[in-house]
Design a protein around this motif. Sequence first.
Motif, PDB file in Angstrom:
ATOM      1  N   GLY A 240       4.192  12.050   5.161  1.00 55.52           N
ATOM      2  CA  GLY A 240       3.417  12.261   6.391  1.00 55.52           C
ATOM      3  C   GLY A 240       2.266  11.287   6.506  1.00 55.52           C
ATOM      4  N   LEU A 241       1.574  11.048   5.401  1.00 58.52           N
ATOM      5  CA  LEU A 241       0.469  10.085   5.399  1.00 58.52           C
ATOM      6  C   LEU A 241       0.967   8.676   5.699  1.00 58.52           C
ATOM      7  CD1 LEU A 241      -2.507   9.358   4.849  1.00 58.52           C
ATOM      8  CD2 LEU A 241      -1.865   9.104   2.445  1.00 58.52           C
TER       9      LEU A 241
ATOM     10  N   VAL B  56       3.633   7.824   7.363  1.00 56.85           N
ATOM     11  CA  VAL B  56       4.031   7.748   8.774  1.00 56.85           C
ATOM     12  C   VAL B  56       2.804   7.572   9.662  1.00 56.85           C
ATOM     13  CG1 VAL B  56       5.003   9.111  10.678  1.00 56.85           C
ATOM     14  CG2 VAL B  56       6.204   8.984   8.500  1.00 56.85           C
ATOM     15  N   VAL B  57       1.755   8.344   9.412  1.00 55.40           N
ATOM     16  CA  VAL B  57       0.534   8.216  10.218  1.00 55.40           C
ATOM     17  C   VAL B  57      -0.070   6.821  10.057  1.00 55.40           C
ATOM     18  CG1 VAL B  57      -1.856   9.033  10.431  1.00 55.40           C
ATOM     19  CG2 VAL B  57       0.003  10.664  10.267  1.00 55.40           C
ATOM     20  N   LEU B  58      -0.134   6.323   8.833  1.00 58.42           N
ATOM     21  CA  LEU B  58      -0.696   4.989   8.609  1.00 58.42           C
ATOM     22  C   LEU B  58       0.150   3.898   9.267  1.00 58.42           C
ATOM     23  CD1 LEU B  58      -1.899   5.287   4.911  1.00 58.42           C
ATOM     24  CD2 LEU B  58      -3.285   5.290   6.984  1.00 58.42           C
ATOM     25  N   GLN B  59       1.470   4.058   9.257  1.00 57.79           N
ATOM     26  CA  GLN B  59       2.339   3.068   9.902  1.00 57.79           C
ATOM     27  C   GLN B  59       2.172   3.092  11.419  1.00 57.79           C
ATOM     28  OE1 GLN B  59       2.976   1.165   7.044  1.00 57.79           O
ATOM     29  NE2 GLN B  59       4.542   0.593   8.472  1.00 57.79           N
ATOM     30  N   VAL B  60       2.010   4.285  11.990  1.00 55.92           N
ATOM     31  CA  VAL B  60       1.771   4.369  13.438  1.00 55.92           C
ATOM     32  C   VAL B  60       0.455   3.691  13.792  1.00 55.92           C
ATOM     33  CG1 VAL B  60       1.268   5.981  15.329  1.00 55.92           C
ATOM     34  CG2 VAL B  60       3.200   6.406  13.810  1.00 55.92           C
ATOM     35  N   LEU B  61      -0.579   3.947  13.009  1.00 57.15           N
ATOM     36  CA  LEU B  61      -1.861   3.284  13.258  1.00 57.15           C
ATOM     37  C   LEU B  61      -1.755   1.770  13.084  1.00 57.15           C
ATOM     38  CD1 LEU B  61      -4.321   5.789  11.568  1.00 57.15           C
ATOM     39  CD2 LEU B  61      -3.932   5.425  14.006  1.00 57.15           C
TER      40      LEU B  61
ATOM     41  N   PHE C 231       0.829  -1.202   0.000  1.00 53.34           N
ATOM     42  CA  PHE C 231       0.000   0.000   0.000  1.00 53.34           C
ATOM     43  C   PHE C 231       0.866   1.256   0.000  1.00 53.34           C
ATOM     44  CE2 PHE C 231      -2.766   3.135   2.202  1.00 53.34           C
ATOM     45  CZ  PHE C 231      -3.710   3.259   1.186  1.00 53.34           C
ATOM     46  N   ASN C 232       1.942   1.234   0.792  1.00 53.55           N
ATOM     47  CA  ASN C 232       2.847   2.383   0.821  1.00 53.55           C
ATOM     48  C   ASN C 232       3.491   2.597  -0.546  1.00 53.55           C
ATOM     49  OD1 ASN C 232       2.227   2.669   3.509  1.00 53.55           O
ATOM     50  ND2 ASN C 232       4.052   1.618   4.212  1.00 53.55           N
ATOM     51  N   PHE C 233       3.836   1.523  -1.216  1.00 54.33           N
ATOM     52  CA  PHE C 233       4.409   1.618  -2.554  1.00 54.33           C
ATOM     53  C   PHE C 233       3.431   2.293  -3.507  1.00 54.33           C
ATOM     54  CE2 PHE C 233       4.879  -0.189  -6.821  1.00 54.33           C
ATOM     55  CZ  PHE C 233       6.180   0.201  -7.109  1.00 54.33           C
ATOM     56  N   LEU C 234       2.161   1.914  -3.439  1.00 51.38           N
ATOM     57  CA  LEU C 234       1.160   2.534  -4.300  1.00 51.38           C
ATOM     58  C   LEU C 234       0.984   4.019  -3.998  1.00 51.38           C
ATOM     59  CD1 LEU C 234      -1.600  -0.203  -4.531  1.00 51.38           C
ATOM     60  CD2 LEU C 234       0.018   0.506  -6.281  1.00 51.38           C
ATOM     61  N   LEU C 235       1.037   4.377  -2.720  1.00 52.89           N
ATOM     62  CA  LEU C 235       0.928   5.791  -2.361  1.00 52.89           C
ATOM     63  C   LEU C 235       2.088   6.594  -2.941  1.00 52.89           C
ATOM     64  CD1 LEU C 235      -0.203   5.579   1.368  1.00 52.89           C
ATOM     65  CD2 LEU C 235      -1.563   6.301  -0.594  1.00 52.89           C
ATOM     66  N   TYR C 236       3.312   6.084  -2.793  1.00 49.96           N
ATOM     67  CA  TYR C 236       4.472   6.795  -3.336  1.00 49.96           C
ATOM     68  C   TYR C 236       4.455   6.808  -4.866  1.00 49.96           C
ATOM     69  CZ  TYR C 236       6.882   7.705   1.025  1.00 49.96           C
ATOM     70  OH  TYR C 236       7.231   8.202   2.245  1.00 49.96           O
ATOM     71  N   LEU C 237       4.007   5.739  -5.486  1.00 45.74           N
ATOM     72  CA  LEU C 237       3.930   5.707  -6.944  1.00 45.74           C
ATOM     73  C   LEU C 237       2.966   6.772  -7.459  1.00 45.74           C
ATOM     74  CD1 LEU C 237       4.732   4.289  -9.594  1.00 45.74           C
ATOM     75  CD2 LEU C 237       2.799   2.766  -9.228  1.00 45.74           C
ATOM     76  N   ALA C 238       1.819   6.886  -6.828  1.00 43.24           N
ATOM     77  CA  ALA C 238       0.851   7.911  -7.225  1.00 43.24           C
ATOM     78  C   ALA C 238       1.410   9.310  -6.997  1.00 43.24           C
ATOM     79  CB  ALA C 238      -0.446   7.723  -6.454  1.00 43.24           C
ATOM     80  N   ALA C 239       2.110   9.502  -5.886  1.00 36.68           N
ATOM     81  CA  ALA C 239       2.682  10.820  -5.592  1.00 36.68           C
ATOM     82  C   ALA C 239       3.785  11.170  -6.591  1.00 36.68           C
ATOM     83  CB  ALA C 239       3.224  10.847  -4.172  1.00 36.68           C
TER      84      ALA C 239
END
Length: 117
Positions: A59-60, A62-67, A15-23
């Motif tokens: 930032g997103l 990091v927040v998702l990883q903390v959760l 999921f993090n990979f997809l977020l960075y790919l989109a960004a």
Amino acid sequence: MLSIVATTVWWTVGFNFLLYLAALQAIPAHLYEAAELDGAGTWKRLLHITLPMLRRTTGLVVVLQVLASLKIFDQVYIMTGGGPTSPPGRSSSTSTSRASRATASATPRPSRTSSSP
């Protein structure tokens, strides 16, 4: 402990990979072109364009990883049987053997009734 870290990384990296790919795809190409015309090298473009543009996504993540780390109780409980120390008389075992024991105990056993003719 290492197996829990590896499992958590495996669980969240997609999921993090997809977020960075989109960004990364959302960064306008004209910024890189302007930087190249100004004589900026690869490292300068990375440090002054790419990383600042990924700040919100980071930032997103990091927040998702903390959760996700706050929700890790069930994963640790399944993998370790409740923690590094198990109850007396019960040794720590893998989740596969616990799952097979649970399945075996939940499977209905055929009744042994004698059939009369």
